[in-house]
Scaffold this motif. Structure first.
Motif, PDB file in Angstrom:
ATOM      1  N   VAL B 152     -93.649 -22.222  85.933  1.00 34.93           N
ATOM      2  CA  VAL B 152     -92.976 -22.932  87.101  1.00 34.93           C
ATOM      3  C   VAL B 152     -92.053 -24.151  86.475  1.00 34.93           C
ATOM      4  N   GLY B 155     -89.463 -23.494  84.168  1.00 35.59           N
ATOM      5  CA  GLY B 155     -88.190 -23.013  84.751  1.00 35.59           C
ATOM      6  C   GLY B 155     -87.682 -23.865  85.690  1.00 35.59           C
ATOM      7  N   LEU B 156     -88.368 -24.868  86.293  1.00 30.33           N
ATOM      8  CA  LEU B 156     -87.752 -25.896  87.039  1.00 30.33           C
ATOM      9  C   LEU B 156     -86.932 -26.940  85.947  1.00 30.33           C
ATOM     10  N   ARG B 159     -83.588 -25.303  85.168  1.00 32.34           N
ATOM     11  CA  ARG B 159     -82.796 -25.110  86.067  1.00 32.34           C
ATOM     12  C   ARG B 159     -81.991 -26.770  86.384  1.00 32.34           C
ATOM     13  N   PRO B 166     -78.153 -28.295  93.865  1.00 32.73           N
ATOM     14  CA  PRO B 166     -79.565 -28.946  94.037  1.00 32.73           C
ATOM     15  C   PRO B 166     -80.519 -28.125  94.462  1.00 32.73           C
ATOM     16  N   ILE B 167     -81.757 -28.506  93.998  1.00 27.06           N
ATOM     17  CA  ILE B 167     -82.782 -27.397  94.479  1.00 27.06           C
ATOM     18  C   ILE B 167     -83.518 -27.949  95.749  1.00 27.06           C
ATOM     19  N   ASP B 168     -84.071 -27.090  96.817  1.00 26.96           N
ATOM     20  CA  ASP B 168     -84.778 -27.517  97.794  1.00 26.96           C
ATOM     21  C   ASP B 168     -86.081 -27.736  97.452  1.00 26.96           C
ATOM     22  N   SER B 171     -89.236 -26.769  99.638  1.00 22.40           N
ATOM     23  CA  SER B 171     -89.479 -25.408  99.758  1.00 22.40           C
ATOM     24  C   SER B 171     -90.130 -24.897  98.567  1.00 22.40           C
ATOM     25  N   LEU B 172     -89.643 -25.143  97.209  1.00 21.49           N
ATOM     26  CA  LEU B 172     -90.294 -24.908  96.021  1.00 21.49           C
ATOM     27  C   LEU B 172     -91.804 -25.123  96.116  1.00 21.49           C
ATOM     28  N   LEU B 175     -93.948 -23.227  98.365  1.00 21.19           N
ATOM     29  CA  LEU B 175     -94.139 -21.773  97.566  1.00 21.19           C
ATOM     30  C   LEU B 175     -95.183 -21.712  96.841  1.00 21.19           C
TER      31      LEU B 175
END
Lengths: 186, 186
Positions: B152, B155-156, B159, B166-168, B171-172, B175
């Motif tokens: 993870v 992967g981030l 990204r 932009p990433i939330d 939420s990430l 999860l």
């Protein structure tokens, strides 16, 4: 002049792409010289570049197909299927693939050619269906689920490409499933 | 000859590393020519290469420090803290960093220099502590939890480096937490 059927043309293209893929996996993108492409494909440069404009063209065609294949599996069969496919993928080819993804960051034209907006729509549709069928949680925004799935998929691709210890794919799939499956009411 | 204190030497090294980092982020590794390193650092090549053997040396020093910083955060503060740090990181620097991680795959000597086995031990120790304190699930093998967390995190990083929407991050993190926190008995 003998008649060249479409079937023949398609078979020749496939033959060239398969050989190019082997050459890229074996030597890396930069190391896959025209001589090595000829050797691996078993055709002369004249024949190869009759079908494809350039080495970059060959690569983009392979990379786009690969990208779409994984996106289709993600949309139709879910994250678990993509993770299992990646864990079983050829690390050397994944290496080339990721190196080139990274090159896209500096190359807007290449990025444009690799983009597939219709695939993204398919992905959203696939995940919405999974939500409707109770296979995917609905208490988190769909875009956040898509981001999480892509991050895990890309992280695993990096890991497989980098080599090292084999991954326990069942445990990974289980952890991802724990993050994504519908919550039971408490 | 004036006496040169250790403090002065350390300050100079830090100054060079900070400038080099800016130059790499701005121009990429290949694009950070010696002239650009001089410009960004504000010192002559003679002065710079008095402290560091080569451009690669500068980069490895920065990359090793960066790697250790994230691994320390992961070991001491957990996955959530690393994900938040990455989401707030400079995308341009992350790009250079990942490009070079990818180059390591072809360069055994560089890989050797970047390796930090003692950091891996710290990570395992940190996660074992988290399990003992009830912050991390114990029904999955620790090595599988480490793999998931690294996947993870990488992967981030990919990204964020790749740019795009932009990433939330909340939420990430939620999860990932759903995947990692201790299971309640059913």
């Amino acid at each position: 002049m003998p008649k060249v059927t479409q079937e023949h043309l398609d078979a020749r293209r496939t033959e060239i792409l398969d050989g190019a893929r082997r050459a890229f996996a074996k030597h890396g993108y930069a190391g896959a010289t025209v001589a090595r492409l000829e050797e691996e494909i078993g055709l002369s440069r004249g024949a190869i570049f009759h079908y494809f404009e350039s080495k970059l063209d060959l690569f983009v065609e392979l990379a786009v197909a690969e990208n779409r294949r994984y996106q289709r599996v993600l949309a139709e069969e879910g994250v678990e299927a993509v993770l299992r496919a990646l864990a079983a993928a050829d690390p050397q080819w994944l290496t080339v693939f990721i190196e080139t993804e990274v090159r896209l960051w500096h190359d807007a034209e290449l990025e444009q050619r690799m983009a597939s907006p219709e695939q993204e729509e398919l992905l959203i549709a696939g995940l919405s269906r999974a939500q409707a069928e109770g296979r995917l949680r609905t208490d988190v925004e769909l875009v956040a689920l898509v981001d999480f799935a892509s991050i895990v998929v890309n992280g695993l691709a990096l890991r497989v490409a980098g080599g090292g210890d084999p991954i326990d794919i069942d445990s990974l799939v289980g952890l991802v499933d724990d993050a994504l499956r519908p919550r039971e009411p408490r």
